[in-house]
Write a protein that holds these residues in place. Structure first.
Motif, PDB file in Angstrom:
ATOM      1  N   GLY A 158       7.605  12.410  -6.837  1.00 37.23           N
ATOM      2  CA  GLY A 158       7.785  12.215  -8.263  1.00 37.23           C
ATOM      3  C   GLY A 158       7.679  10.787  -8.748  1.00 37.23           C
ATOM      4  O   GLY A 158       7.789  10.529  -9.951  1.00 37.23           O
ATOM      5  N   ARG A 159       7.445   9.834  -7.838  1.00 34.12           N
ATOM      6  CA  ARG A 159       7.344   8.426  -8.239  1.00 34.12           C
ATOM      7  C   ARG A 159       6.033   7.822  -7.754  1.00 34.12           C
ATOM      8  O   ARG A 159       5.581   8.113  -6.646  1.00 34.12           O
ATOM      9  N   ALA A 160       5.437   6.996  -8.605  1.00 40.41           N
ATOM     10  CA  ALA A 160       4.208   6.306  -8.219  1.00 40.41           C
ATOM     11  C   ALA A 160       4.542   5.243  -7.179  1.00 40.41           C
ATOM     12  O   ALA A 160       5.514   4.491  -7.321  1.00 40.41           O
ATOM     13  N   VAL A 161       3.715   5.168  -6.147  1.00 41.96           N
ATOM     14  CA  VAL A 161       3.930   4.236  -5.044  1.00 41.96           C
ATOM     15  C   VAL A 161       2.652   3.423  -4.842  1.00 41.96           C
ATOM     16  O   VAL A 161       1.560   3.985  -4.760  1.00 41.96           O
ATOM     17  N   VAL A 162       2.791   2.108  -4.776  1.00 38.81           N
ATOM     18  CA  VAL A 162       1.627   1.259  -4.532  1.00 38.81           C
ATOM     19  C   VAL A 162       1.109   1.526  -3.118  1.00 38.81           C
ATOM     20  O   VAL A 162       1.858   1.411  -2.147  1.00 38.81           O
ATOM     21  N   PRO A 163      -0.167   1.913  -2.962  1.00 39.36           N
ATOM     22  CA  PRO A 163      -0.700   2.203  -1.620  1.00 39.36           C
ATOM     23  C   PRO A 163      -0.653   0.977  -0.708  1.00 39.36           C
ATOM     24  O   PRO A 163      -0.769  -0.169  -1.161  1.00 39.36           O
ATOM     25  N   PHE A 164      -0.501   1.234   0.580  1.00 39.04           N
ATOM     26  CA  PHE A 164      -0.510   0.166   1.578  1.00 39.04           C
ATOM     27  C   PHE A 164      -1.797  -0.649   1.466  1.00 39.04           C
ATOM     28  O   PHE A 164      -1.793  -1.881   1.599  1.00 39.04           O
TER      29      PHE A 164
END
Length: 423
Positions: A158-164
């Motif tokens: 449910g949360r946007a995560v900055v890709p590695f």
């Protein structure tokens, strides 16, 4: 110049650079190009005897490309910046002086050279070890869904995560700021320490810090970290790597032949039925091989940074965050297919890039599984062009996860009302 060949022009100014006359580490091409302007000015003066020609070899100005990090570099060399008003007045004075030299060099006020260790920084986020003296601020940026729309395609639980892969690109940008003109070679010992998570209208204030370059095998090795402010105002390191700049290595002689990545039955595998990635990050075009040790595929490469970010740090990528993320996706998909365990990338030992850039549309990816346990995966990844030439290679990539992460994978739609978290 051809377009105004018949116009009665009274003055022409060519903006050259002091680097054209004095040189600078890592800027051979730039120095040569600016010296061409100086020679062109002399040719123009002979062609237009009634026109005032001036080729000005400017030193660094206040503003423009001179970031806080570059300002500190110049200060360490005793080079002052040219004030905007003073620079403009100098140009007008040169134009109005008919018998002045065609070429001139202009610098700001001289400074006493200051050792880098004594230079003041705008902010000094602490390293994970608590030593704040070794890393200097390079840039800051605000990360939100609005400013980084690509994040809507990378939503986990449910949360946007900055890709590695975006962490890696930003870390490389931070190292390049203080070393203009030097080629990007790769990363060593890269790892994500904390995820950068954004929800709804919230945002994260991100900063990049870099340490002093160390020379090794003809290259510069620069420690870089991304930081953010955690709850209570405490500074926290989010990711880190040693960025390698210098002479790009040659690909190993045993690069895979172009016919290695042949499709066995690509219709059997539909990776995005299992993965959480949204449309913009669905880069896997077709999986061409899936065994107990290997997964191979053809994947798309990234569009320009302006397609992902409202205000990108650079106009082009140093590596290719979409091709890298697609390789990580393949490792995740292999783990889910073969072991039923979702995983996420956490670190790798070494990445080397053998080409100046990735192919413009497609690249082939081969992921070899070196070790797989109940919670951990270790892989080697190669990216190849259509001819089978090695574009890049990643060694000892580590993925960690568990069966419980499957629920987080399924919740791949953004929850707008959730607060920002950096955890």
């Amino acid at each position: 110049l051809d377009g105004v060949a018949d116009d009665p022009i009274r003055a022409i100014a060519l903006f050259s650079s002091s680097t054209g006359r004095l040189g600078r580490r890592g800027q051979c091409d730039y120095a040569a190009a600016n010296e061409v302007l100086n020679k062109l000015a002399r040719w123009l003066a002979a062609q237009r005897p009634g026109c005032r020609i001036a080729s000005i070899n400017w030193g660094p100005w206040e503003g423009g490309m001179v970031t806080p990090e570059l300002r500190r570099v110049f200060e360490s060399e005793g080079v002052g910046l040219i004030p905007l008003q003073a620079g403009a007045e100098f140009l007008l004075a040169e134009w109005s002086c008919s018998d002045a030299a065609i070429e001139s060099m202009v610098f700001g006020p001289s400074l006493k050279a200051v050792p880098p260790s004594e230079l003041q920084t705008d902010r000094s986020p602490g390293t994970s070890s608590g030593d704040k003296s070794t890393l200097d601020l390079v840039w800051t940026r605000t990360v939100s869904i609005e400013t980084h729309p690509i994040l809507e395609s990378h939503v986990l639980d449910g949360r946007a995560v900055v890709p590695f892969s975006v962490h890696l690109e930003w870390l490389a940008h931070a190292a390049m700021h203080g070393q203009p003109g030097i080629s990007f070679v790769g990363w060593d010992d890269a790892q994500v320490l904390q995820g950068i998570k954004v929800s709804g209208d919230s945002k994260v204030e991100l900063s990049a810090v870099a340490g002093r370059p160390a020379k090794s095998e003809g290259n510069l090795h620069i420690p870089v970290e991304l930081h953010s402010e955690a709850a209570g105002g405490r500074d926290r390191a989010l990711s880190r790597a040693t960025v390698v700049l210098g002479q790009r290595p040659r690909a190993e002689a045993d690069s895979r032949p172009p016919d290695l990545l042949l499709s066995s039955n690509p219709s059997l595998w539909r990776p995005y039925d299992r993965l959480f990635h949204g449309e913009q990050l669905q880069a896997i075009e077709r999986i061409t091989k899936l065994t107990d040790r290997v997964i191979e595929a053809v994947v798309r490469t990234a569009p320009s940074p302006s397609h992902w970010f409202v205000e990108p740090l650079r106009t082009s990528w140093l590596a290719d965050p979409l091709a890298i993320d697609a390789a990580f996706q393949l490792a995740v998909f292999w783990s889910m297919e073969k072991r039923g365990v979702p995983v996420l990338p956490t670190r790798f030992r070494r990445y080397r890039q053998y080409a100046p850039s990735f192919p413009r549309t497609m690249v082939r990816v081969a992921v070899e599984v070196l070790m797989a346990s109940e919670i951990k995966l270790r892989v080697q990844i190669e990216w190849l062009d259509d001819a089978g030439n090695l574009v890049a290679r990643l060694d000892d990539g580590e993925f960690v996860g568990d069966v419980g992460m499957a629920n987080a994978f399924r919740r791949n739609r953004l929850v707008r009302s959730a607060p920002v978290m950096v955890s």
